[in-house]
Design a protein around this motif. Structure first.
Motif, PDB file in Angstrom:
ATOM      1  N   HIS A  17       2.932 -13.090   5.796  1.00  0.00           N
ATOM      2  CA  HIS A  17       2.126 -12.908   4.592  1.00  0.00           C
ATOM      3  C   HIS A  17       0.674 -13.229   4.913  1.00  0.00           C
ATOM      4  O   HIS A  17       0.327 -13.570   6.050  1.00  0.00           O
ATOM      5  CB  HIS A  17       2.641 -13.806   3.471  1.00  0.00           C
ATOM      6  N   LEU A  21      -0.151 -10.536   7.608  1.00  0.00           N
ATOM      7  CA  LEU A  21       0.446  -9.318   7.078  1.00  0.00           C
ATOM      8  C   LEU A  21      -0.597  -8.205   6.998  1.00  0.00           C
ATOM      9  O   LEU A  21      -0.317  -7.046   7.335  1.00  0.00           O
ATOM     10  CB  LEU A  21       1.043  -9.580   5.693  1.00  0.00           C
ATOM     11  N   LEU A  25      -0.384  -4.567   8.844  1.00  0.00           N
ATOM     12  CA  LEU A  25      -0.466  -3.320   8.081  1.00  0.00           C
ATOM     13  C   LEU A  25      -1.627  -2.443   8.530  1.00  0.00           C
ATOM     14  O   LEU A  25      -1.584  -1.220   8.359  1.00  0.00           O
ATOM     15  CB  LEU A  25      -0.605  -3.631   6.587  1.00  0.00           C
ATOM     16  N   ALA A  36       5.302   0.758   1.770  1.00  0.00           N
ATOM     17  CA  ALA A  36       5.025  -0.666   1.992  1.00  0.00           C
ATOM     18  C   ALA A  36       4.424  -1.307   0.755  1.00  0.00           C
ATOM     19  O   ALA A  36       4.704  -2.473   0.438  1.00  0.00           O
ATOM     20  CB  ALA A  36       4.087  -0.828   3.183  1.00  0.00           C
ATOM     21  N   SER A  37       3.613  -0.545   0.018  1.00  0.00           N
ATOM     22  CA  SER A  37       2.974  -1.099  -1.183  1.00  0.00           C
ATOM     23  C   SER A  37       3.970  -1.329  -2.312  1.00  0.00           C
ATOM     24  O   SER A  37       3.654  -2.016  -3.290  1.00  0.00           O
ATOM     25  CB  SER A  37       1.865  -0.165  -1.659  1.00  0.00           C
ATOM     26  N   SER A  42       2.840  -8.835  -3.763  1.00  0.00           N
ATOM     27  CA  SER A  42       2.045  -9.420  -2.686  1.00  0.00           C
ATOM     28  C   SER A  42       1.819  -8.404  -1.568  1.00  0.00           C
ATOM     29  O   SER A  42       0.744  -8.370  -0.963  1.00  0.00           O
ATOM     30  CB  SER A  42       2.721 -10.682  -2.141  1.00  0.00           C
ATOM     31  N   TRP A  43       2.819  -7.571  -1.292  1.00  0.00           N
ATOM     32  CA  TRP A  43       2.645  -6.537  -0.271  1.00  0.00           C
ATOM     33  C   TRP A  43       1.654  -5.479  -0.761  1.00  0.00           C
ATOM     34  O   TRP A  43       0.874  -4.954   0.028  1.00  0.00           O
ATOM     35  CB  TRP A  43       3.989  -5.896   0.071  1.00  0.00           C
ATOM     36  N   ASN A  44       1.688  -5.152  -2.028  1.00  0.00           N
ATOM     37  CA  ASN A  44       0.747  -4.183  -2.578  1.00  0.00           C
ATOM     38  C   ASN A  44      -0.689  -4.684  -2.430  1.00  0.00           C
ATOM     39  O   ASN A  44      -1.596  -3.935  -2.043  1.00  0.00           O
ATOM     40  CB  ASN A  44       1.055  -3.918  -4.048  1.00  0.00           C
TER      41      ASN A  44
END
Length: 374
Positions: A17, A21, A25, A36-37, A42-44
């Protein structure tokens, strides 16, 4: 020992993270950032931050092919310089109207005596289908300025006015006839001999060999000029483009059998003075010359700070110029999707700036899929 094993296993399975991360990415192709988003909020956020701070989107070069026999299937690939990959579009074939053509980097169109179709959005998700122009044309110049489509010259020999100008209003769906093209352009009033570029207000037209240039205002329907865009007397061929609201001319110097330089100039649209901003390295000039017997013309697509240059006679190689920090970085890119079969098909290039939102829309609304080629 067992507790230590569990602790090590938990550390190995700990999710990445934050900055780590985002860095990971930044190495992922743009098309893969869409799924992935969707992993989590949090990934977005990490996807957005990665694109903003680590490896932002860069303009794509789109390579479209059309078969020469029914049903005239079209296929699209794209080169993404952000990840240095070619991408295949798994998308429906474009509805056939006539031969597929391109103009001023981001316009695709097909025109016939019975129909007219064009697309101006970045990935060409949307095609507008309209009645044909009033004048039957075989090789016109076509450009979109705002909400108006300008179709000029290139009329069939059976027509009374070979140099007629018509404007199609996208909102009203009506055609309007204007005064004919300027007399100095009438001997070369076809897309074969003329290069076009557009900004938010005007169309610019230049004769590729002489540099004679005019501008056209679709609101007043008036032509302005002529202007001479010939910054070097050794130029024998040039094309114009707009990018970032700036007008550029890309020129070949020397002779078709012996090109000595390729230069890119920025043009002041008020004074039409030229400033040299880039020159292709000699090693790339020599590489381009090795591919064919002579270089009589080039194609150029621009978007953002990227300039893509190619020889229509040898579509397997693309030359890329990125304008950065007041300088330029050059390289050549092999078109890995070109094969013997596609060399027999009609091909056109276009260029666009693509965002994750554009890809998300294509995947969600149009059910398009993308995969890395090569």
């Amino acid at each position: 020992m067992e507790s230590q094993h569990v602790q090590v296993q938990q550390q190995e399975e700990a999710p990445i993270h934050g900055d780590l991360l985002q860095v990971v990415l930044s190495h992922v192709p743009l098309t893969d950032l869409v799924p992935a988003s969707h992993v989590s909020n949090s990934w977005n956020v990490a996807v957005s931050s990665s694109l903003r701070y680590y490896n932002h989107p860069k303009p794509w070069l789109l390579y479209h092919t059309q078969t020469s026999r029914p049903p005239y299937t079209t296929t699209t690939h794209a080169y993404d310089p952000r990840s240095d990959v070619w991408i295949h579009f798994d998308a429906p074939s474009i509805k056939y109207v006539n031969v597929l053509r391109s103009s001023h980097s981001d316009l695709l169109y097909m025109i016939s005596p019975r129909s007219f179709a064009f697309s101006i959005d970045s990935l060409h998700l949307t095609w507008h289908h309209a009645p044909p122009p009033l004048v039957w044309r075989t090789d016109p110049i076509v450009a979109v300025v705002g909400r108006r489509v300008i179709v000029s010259g290139g009329a069939c020999a059976l027509e009374d006015d070979l140099h007629a100008v018509e404007i199609y209003d996208i909102d009203t769906g009506a055609w309007t006839t204007c005064d004919s093209m300027p007399s100095l352009l009438k001997d070369s009033a076809a897309s074969t001999w003329l290069s076009v570029a557009v900004n938010n207000n005007k169309l610019f037209v230049t004769e590729k060999h002489s540099g004679t240039t005019y501008s056209f205002d679709p609101v007043t329907m008036n032509w302005f000029g002529p202007y001479e865009i010939r910054p070097d007397p050794n130029i024998f061929y040039s094309v114009i483009n707009f990018s970032n609201n700036r007008l550029y001319v890309t020129a070949l110097l020397g002779q078709p059998q012996n090109v000595v330089a390729l230069k890119i100039y920025e043009i002041d649209t008020q004074s039409f003075e030229c400033s040299l901003i880039a020159e292709m390295p000699v090693c790339l000039i020599e590489k381009m010359k090795r591919e064919v017997f002579e270089i009589s013309l080039i194609g150029v697509c621009m978007a953002g700070n990227y300039i893509y240059i190619y020889n229509p006679a040898e579509i397997g190689e693309v030359y890329v110029c990125e304008v950065v920090d007041g300088g330029c970085e050059w390289r050549s890119v092999r078109n890995v999707v070109v094969d013997d079969r596609r060399k027999m098909e009609r091909c056109v290039y276009s260029c666009c700036e693509v965002s994750v939102d554009d890809l998300r829309r294509a995947m969600r609304l149009e059910n398009w899929k993308f995969r890395v080629s090569g």
